[in-house]
Design a protein around this motif. Structure first.
Motif, mmCIF file in Angstrom:
data_model
loop_
_atom_site.group_PDB
_atom_site.id
_atom_site.type_symbol
_atom_site.label_atom_id
_atom_site.label_comp_id
_atom_site.label_asym_id
_atom_site.label_seq_id
_atom_site.Cartn_x
_atom_site.Cartn_y
_atom_site.Cartn_z
ATOM 1 N N ARG A 87 0.867 -1.175 0.000
ATOM 2 C CA ARG A 87 0.000 0.000 0.000
ATOM 3 C C ARG A 87 0.906 1.229 0.000
ATOM 4 O O ARG A 87 1.814 1.335 0.833
ATOM 5 C CB ARG A 87 -0.902 0.011 1.231
ATOM 6 C CG ARG A 87 -1.921 1.156 1.227
ATOM 7 C CD ARG A 87 -2.610 1.242 2.573
ATOM 8 N NE ARG A 87 -3.507 0.128 2.801
ATOM 9 C CZ ARG A 87 -4.835 0.206 2.727
ATOM 10 N NH1 ARG A 87 -5.399 1.348 2.388
ATOM 11 N NH2 ARG A 87 -5.583 -0.835 2.982
ATOM 12 N N VAL A 88 0.690 2.120 -0.945
ATOM 13 C CA VAL A 88 1.493 3.334 -1.061
ATOM 14 C C VAL A 88 0.678 4.495 -0.503
ATOM 15 O O VAL A 88 -0.446 4.754 -0.955
ATOM 16 C CB VAL A 88 1.889 3.610 -2.526
ATOM 17 C CG1 VAL A 88 2.763 4.860 -2.607
ATOM 18 C CG2 VAL A 88 2.613 2.406 -3.121
ATOM 19 N N LEU A 89 1.256 5.187 0.477
ATOM 20 C CA LEU A 89 0.577 6.297 1.138
ATOM 21 C C LEU A 89 1.355 7.590 0.947
ATOM 22 O O LEU A 89 2.575 7.578 0.767
ATOM 23 C CB LEU A 89 0.445 6.030 2.643
ATOM 24 C CG LEU A 89 -0.202 4.717 3.092
ATOM 25 C CD1 LEU A 89 -0.114 4.593 4.606
ATOM 26 C CD2 LEU A 89 -1.645 4.645 2.631
ATOM 27 N N LEU A 90 0.644 8.691 1.019
ATOM 28 C CA LEU A 90 1.264 10.007 1.092
ATOM 29 C C LEU A 90 1.145 10.480 2.532
ATOM 30 O O LEU A 90 0.037 10.622 3.060
ATOM 31 C CB LEU A 90 0.575 10.996 0.151
ATOM 32 C CG LEU A 90 1.052 12.453 0.255
ATOM 33 C CD1 LEU A 90 2.521 12.572 -0.141
ATOM 34 C CD2 LEU A 90 0.183 13.373 -0.593
ATOM 35 N N THR B 148 -2.711 9.625 3.189
ATOM 36 C CA THR B 148 -3.619 9.506 2.056
ATOM 37 C C THR B 148 -3.233 8.281 1.238
ATOM 38 O O THR B 148 -2.087 8.149 0.805
ATOM 39 C CB THR B 148 -3.541 10.755 1.163
ATOM 40 O OG1 THR B 148 -3.798 11.916 1.958
ATOM 41 C CG2 THR B 148 -4.549 10.668 0.030
ATOM 42 N N SER B 149 -4.184 7.377 1.037
ATOM 43 C CA SER B 149 -3.916 6.164 0.273
ATOM 44 C C SER B 149 -3.848 6.495 -1.216
ATOM 45 O O SER B 149 -4.776 7.082 -1.776
ATOM 46 C CB SER B 149 -5.014 5.127 0.538
ATOM 47 O OG SER B 149 -4.730 3.926 -0.150
ATOM 48 N N LEU B 150 -2.724 6.132 -1.861
ATOM 49 C CA LEU B 150 -2.536 6.424 -3.283
ATOM 50 C C LEU B 150 -2.693 5.179 -4.159
ATOM 51 O O LEU B 150 -3.312 5.231 -5.214
ATOM 52 C CB LEU B 150 -1.151 7.037 -3.515
ATOM 53 C CG LEU B 150 -0.846 8.337 -2.768
ATOM 54 C CD1 LEU B 150 0.572 8.802 -3.085
ATOM 55 C CD2 LEU B 150 -1.850 9.428 -3.127
ATOM 56 N N PRO C 23 3.578 0.244 -10.569
ATOM 57 C CA PRO C 23 3.814 1.686 -10.722
ATOM 58 C C PRO C 23 3.484 2.436 -9.433
ATOM 59 O O PRO C 23 2.553 2.081 -8.710
ATOM 60 C CB PRO C 23 2.861 2.074 -11.857
ATOM 61 C CG PRO C 23 1.778 1.041 -11.815
ATOM 62 C CD PRO C 23 2.430 -0.229 -11.368
ATOM 63 N N VAL C 24 4.270 3.463 -9.162
ATOM 64 C CA VAL C 24 4.102 4.297 -7.973
ATOM 65 C C VAL C 24 4.066 5.750 -8.435
ATOM 66 O O VAL C 24 4.770 6.112 -9.391
ATOM 67 C CB VAL C 24 5.263 4.063 -6.974
ATOM 68 C CG1 VAL C 24 5.234 5.071 -5.832
ATOM 69 C CG2 VAL C 24 5.191 2.649 -6.412
ATOM 70 N N ARG D 247 12.761 -2.535 -3.741
ATOM 71 C CA ARG D 247 13.500 -1.475 -4.428
ATOM 72 C C ARG D 247 12.495 -0.480 -5.006
ATOM 73 O O ARG D 247 11.520 -0.879 -5.645
ATOM 74 C CB ARG D 247 14.352 -2.073 -5.549
ATOM 75 C CG ARG D 247 15.318 -1.088 -6.205
ATOM 76 C CD ARG D 247 15.929 -1.694 -7.460
ATOM 77 N NE ARG D 247 16.625 -2.935 -7.214
ATOM 78 C CZ ARG D 247 17.937 -3.035 -7.018
ATOM 79 N NH1 ARG D 247 18.679 -1.947 -7.050
ATOM 80 N NH2 ARG D 247 18.499 -4.202 -6.823
ATOM 81 N N LEU D 248 12.728 0.804 -4.768
ATOM 82 C CA LEU D 248 11.913 1.864 -5.358
ATOM 83 C C LEU D 248 12.799 2.631 -6.323
ATOM 84 O O LEU D 248 13.816 3.201 -5.927
ATOM 85 C CB LEU D 248 11.359 2.801 -4.284
ATOM 86 C CG LEU D 248 10.429 3.914 -4.795
ATOM 87 C CD1 LEU D 248 9.146 3.326 -5.371
ATOM 88 C CD2 LEU D 248 10.094 4.899 -3.671
#
Length: 345
Positions: free
Chosen positions: A215-218, A257-259, A275-276, A299-300
């Protein structure tokens, strides 16, 4: 050379890049382990392995099949690792995990205590320390031969092909290296192979499947401006709301914020890319399983730049939290969860 390797290599030489993927999957674990046992750094070993496969692909038109593919590949790995060691010596310090510049970080965001490292317990043992010290006394040439013979199990002939030296030299150097280790270790010499091999993950059954997701968050100090995001983000779900107190304690940011949300169910060793935001790519590789814990490499990347490279552990109910670079009004935070023993759906 095995028939299946030969068929794939012929397709690669004809320009079929998809045929190279099975070769990477087949030898990936051994290449990484070989690289690690030379450079002795987990993160750098990943970089060596990646560069070795790139070089192998580029050099395949020159491969004539006069030796086994894996000995040819191991020769490339050794050359790349040797280049790294020379560069390390010239710079006067060891390479470590690649990180983004400090000015791009506001807070430490990695939920990974020092004692959670996979090799923390072994590294602290007296026996392991003695073995590491003894190995360090060997020259680079002698150490490479010990690794290829006693860790990778190559024959004298194969070692000679990998290192491009006469077989008699291999036998002489291996004899001298073992003699020196025996003098330093005595009865502990019988533990050498087992304990050194523990430093690198063993090859895992390729059929073992794990389930994991990201899960990618801001993360921001106040609600982000809507104009700073590419689209209206979804409202936090119940699971994220329950996790927010821990996130706030870890990072110090108040708003999340969930992205993006991703999920995969794949065999150990598979590479998963997603993708991010910010033209980035998140790569997650489940490397091995111990009990209920999945060990993964994360890895990002943004283009050719590695912004974050790290090894993590995640288990059901105990996700890993990774801090990322700046984005919009805050920073990216990645939560990775895993289930080592998923039930069939």
């Amino acid at each position: 050379m095995k028939t299946d390797d030969a068929a794939l290599i012929e397709r690669c030489r004809a320009g079929d890049i998809a045929a190279f993927e099975p070769l990477v999957e087949k030898y990936r674990q051994r290449v990484w382990r070989l690289a690690y046992n030379v450079v002795r750094d987990r993160e750098e070993a990943w970089d060596v392995a990646q560069e070795a496969f790139v070089r192998a692909w580029q050099a395949l038109p020159n491969f004539r099949g006069q030796s086994a593919f894996y000995t040819w590949l191991f020769r490339i790995v050794m050359n790349v690792a040797a280049d790294r060691l020379r560069a390390r010596s010239a710079r006067g310090r060891a390479f470590g995990t690649e990180r983004i510049p400090e000015e791009d970080w506001d807070r430490v965001l990695v939920d990974q205590p020092d004692d959670a490292r996979p090799d923390a317990a072994a590294a602290g043992s007296e026996q392991r320390a003695r073995i590491e010290k003894a190995l360090a006394t060997l020259s680079a040439d002698h150490r490479r031969i010990v690794v290829l013979s006693d860790i990778e199990g190559l024959s004298y002939k194969e070692i000679a092909e990998v290192l491009e030296i006469p077989m008699g030299t291999v036998m002489s150097r291996l004899h001298n290296a073992r003699k020196r280790l025996k003098a330093a270790l005595g009865p502990l010499l019988v533990l050498l192979v087992a304990l050194v091999a523990l430093a690198a993950p063993l090859v895992v059954d390729a059929q073992q499947v794990v389930r994991f997701g990201a899960r990618v968050l801001l993360a921001t100090d106040k609600p982000p401006a809507s104009t700073s995001l590419p689209m209206a983000p979804p409202e936090p779900d119940e699971r994220l709301r329950a996790f927010l107190p821990r996130l706030r304690q870890l990072t110090g940011y108040r708003e999340y914020t969930s992205l993006e949300r991703y999920r995969a169910e794949v065999p150990i060793g598979s590479v998963q890319q997603w993708p991010v935001p910010g033209d980035r790519t998140l790569e997650v590789v489940p490397d091995r399983v111990s009990g209920d814990t999945v060990h993964m490499h994360v890895r990002l990347q943004r283009g050719a730049v590695n912004e974050v490279t790290t090894n993590i552990q995640a288990a059901r109910g105990n996700p890993a939290v990774i801090g990322g670079p700046r984005y919009a009004d805050g920073v990216l935070v990645i939560i990775v969860w895993a289930n080592a023993n998923p039930e069939p759906r």
